[in-house]
Design an enzyme around this catalytic site. Structure first.
Site, short mmCIF file in Angstrom:
data_model
loop_
_atom_site.label_atom_id
_atom_site.label_comp_id
_atom_site.label_asym_id
_atom_site.label_seq_id
_atom_site.Cartn_x
_atom_site.Cartn_y
_atom_site.Cartn_z
N GLY A 43 11.18 46.62 7.45
CA GLY A 43 12.00 45.68 8.21
C GLY A 43 11.19 44.46 8.62
N ASP A 44 11.85 43.49 9.22
CA ASP A 44 11.21 42.26 9.69
C ASP A 44 10.55 41.46 8.57
OD1 ASP A 44 11.74 43.19 12.40
OD2 ASP A 44 10.03 44.53 12.13
N LYS A 49 16.43 34.84 6.55
CA LYS A 49 16.20 33.55 5.92
C LYS A 49 16.72 33.53 4.49
CE LYS A 49 12.33 31.13 6.63
NZ LYS A 49 11.10 31.84 6.37
N GLY A 71 17.74 42.70 13.61
CA GLY A 71 17.51 41.41 14.26
C GLY A 71 17.17 40.39 13.21
N HIS A 72 18.07 39.43 12.98
CA HIS A 72 17.82 38.40 11.98
C HIS A 72 17.84 37.04 12.64
CE1 HIS A 72 19.40 41.26 8.62
NE2 HIS A 72 18.28 41.66 9.16
N LYS A 175 29.36 60.58 14.26
CA LYS A 175 30.09 60.38 13.01
C LYS A 175 29.93 61.61 12.11
CE LYS A 175 30.09 57.28 8.95
NZ LYS A 175 29.71 55.95 8.45
#
Length: 458
Positions: A43-44, A49, A71-72, A175
């Site tokens: 991630g990250d 972008k 988180g983008h 779920k």
């Protein structure tokens, strides 16, 4: 009856009237293909972008899994937008954004995020957002339970998973245990919904006696949210089917989290609770694999990880500190400092085996500008022997020894580079080294935060 169904009908009749005509019906290979953007590390990597770059030309942008644990960050015209649950393509006023059935939705979080971005200039987002009626709902008590479970793990095992405490894991648990509630339930009979909500809250309170749930207060809020989202909710399956089989459209899928955080393929148990690899696109949107087109993997020019878990190329030294400070490596969702280390090609090859990447986007190359020497992890050794696989067991992964190749640094500022030719030769060599060793071409190279700082290679 449209011509497609008519021709199908005719071919069926031909088979029945002429039993000898046992011709294999050709596979329907028509329809729009989805372009998929996925994280190839922990991630990250800068997916936001790449998505933003492609979203400017897309008609539909979809999220298929995860929740507001993603988180983008996207920078447009000098303004920085942060997205967690909304697809980051929501900035594109000409496109529709879709939250698929595989996503888990915290409604207060959704509106809070939209309001924050409205202050920065996001307009009319509710007219462009489509929410699948089959998506599960994250309740406030799921978030509280997430925190309580972390405390419990710390007490029992001396270590937590390091979740974002956004209630994602507990919601996917609901779920899987068939006690969860979906958007379609919220919009149907509210009395029935309320009863099921109370039962679910009671189940959690039985497990966590300290858990307090304001049932009536929550239901009152949920009823208000139901009316606010009602115009946005659609049957996601039919929507996606029409989008794929209708007039030509560019459809983009924005993956959240990354390959090494996948519930099946990641560094379990230090993973997220959904499939963030390519299979999650099919199950999270309800589309056939046939309609998946290009799959782009996003890779940082070094490696970072938030939270706990094995990290073979981690640098707990001045190199790690330099990457952390130069790269501003702090989580968008948690504000936690990210752990940093050298690029690891073992995990990239592993991620590629699962996802079958068309190409990579290599981001944050400019962070390496000051390095005299750059190391790249090329293989793992266990008890002195090279291992040809990525270990499943975390204790085994903790013990691997990384074999590195050393490459000379380019010691010059790449942030103003806009074409391949502008890059220093040693930076070009670094890029080619990654391509050759992983067997995936690099289509974009990122050298800064802004939209313009993505160099397109082909």
């Amino acid at each position: 009856m449209n011509s497609h169904w008519l021709s199908l009908n005719m071919s069926h009749k031909a088979c029945y009237t002429n039993p000898g005509a046992g011709v294999k019906r050709p596979r329907n290979d028509t329809g729009n293909k989805l372009t998929v953007v996925l994280g190839a590390q922990w991630g990250d990597e800068g997916k936001g972008k790449v998505v933003d770059l492609l979203a400017t030309e897309s008609d539909i942008i979809c999220r298929c899994q995860g929740g507001n644990n993603a988180g983008h960050t996207v920078v447009v015209d000098g303004k920085e937008y942060d997205f967690h649950l909304l697809p980051s393509g929501i900035i594109n006023s000409k496109a529709l954004s879709v939250i698929g059935n595989g996503v888990v939705i915290h409604l207060p979080g959704l509106f809070e995020e939209a309001e924050k971005n409205e202050k920065k200039g996001l307009k009319d987002w509710e007219k462009r957002l489509i929410i699948s009626d089959r998506a599960h709902i994250v309740f406030d008590f799921h978030q509280a339970v997430d925190g309580l479970q972390e405390i419990q793990r710390q007490a029992q095992e001396g270590k937590s998973i390091g979740t974002t405490k956004k209630g994602i894991g507990p919601t996917y648990s609901s779920k899987a245990s068939r006690t969860g509630l979906r958007i379609c339930d919220l919009l149907a009979d509210f009395k029935d919904f309320s009863m099921r909500f109370k039962n679910l809250a009671q189940q959690y309170q039985a497990m966590f006696p300290t858990l307090e749930v304001d049932v009536d207060g929550q239901l009152k809020k949920l009823k208000e949210y139901a009316e606010r989202i009602r115009p946005m909710v659609r049957d996601g399956i039919y929507f996606m089917y029409d989008a794929i089989n209708g007039p030509p459209k560019k459809i983009l899928v924005e993956g959240a989290n990354a390959a090494l955080l996948d519930i099946d393929f990641g560094t379990y148990p230090f993973v997220t609770s959904s499939n963030c690899t390519v299979g999650g696109v099919c199950t999270g949107l309800g589309i056939p694999p046939l309609n998946i087109g290009d799959v782009y993997g996003v890779v940082k020019a070094y490696t970072t990880r938030v939270g706990i878990g094995a990290f073979p190329t981690e640098q707990l030294n001045e190199v790690g500190e330099l990457l952390q400070t130069r790269g501003h490596e702090v989580g968008v969702t948690t504000g936690r400092k990210r752990r940093c280390g050298w690029l690891d090609l073992v995990i990239l090859r592993y991620a590629n085996m699962i996802n079958g990447f068309t190409a990579f986007a290599l981001t944050k190359l400019d962070i390496l500008d000051v390095m005299d020497e750059i190391k790249v992890g090329v293989s793992y050794k266990l008890n002195g022997k090279k291992i040809p696989y990525f270990p499943a067991n975390m204790d085994v992964l903790q013990k691997v020894e990384v074999e590195y190749e050393k490459l000379p640094g380019w010691k010059s500022d790449t942030s103003a580079c806009r074409k391949w030719e502008d890059l220093p030769v040693k930076a070009q060599n670094y890029i080619r080294f990654v391509e050759i060793h992983v067997g995936v071409p690099i289509k974009w190279v990122g050298v800064g935060k802004a939209r313009e700082s993505m160099i397109q290679m082909f």
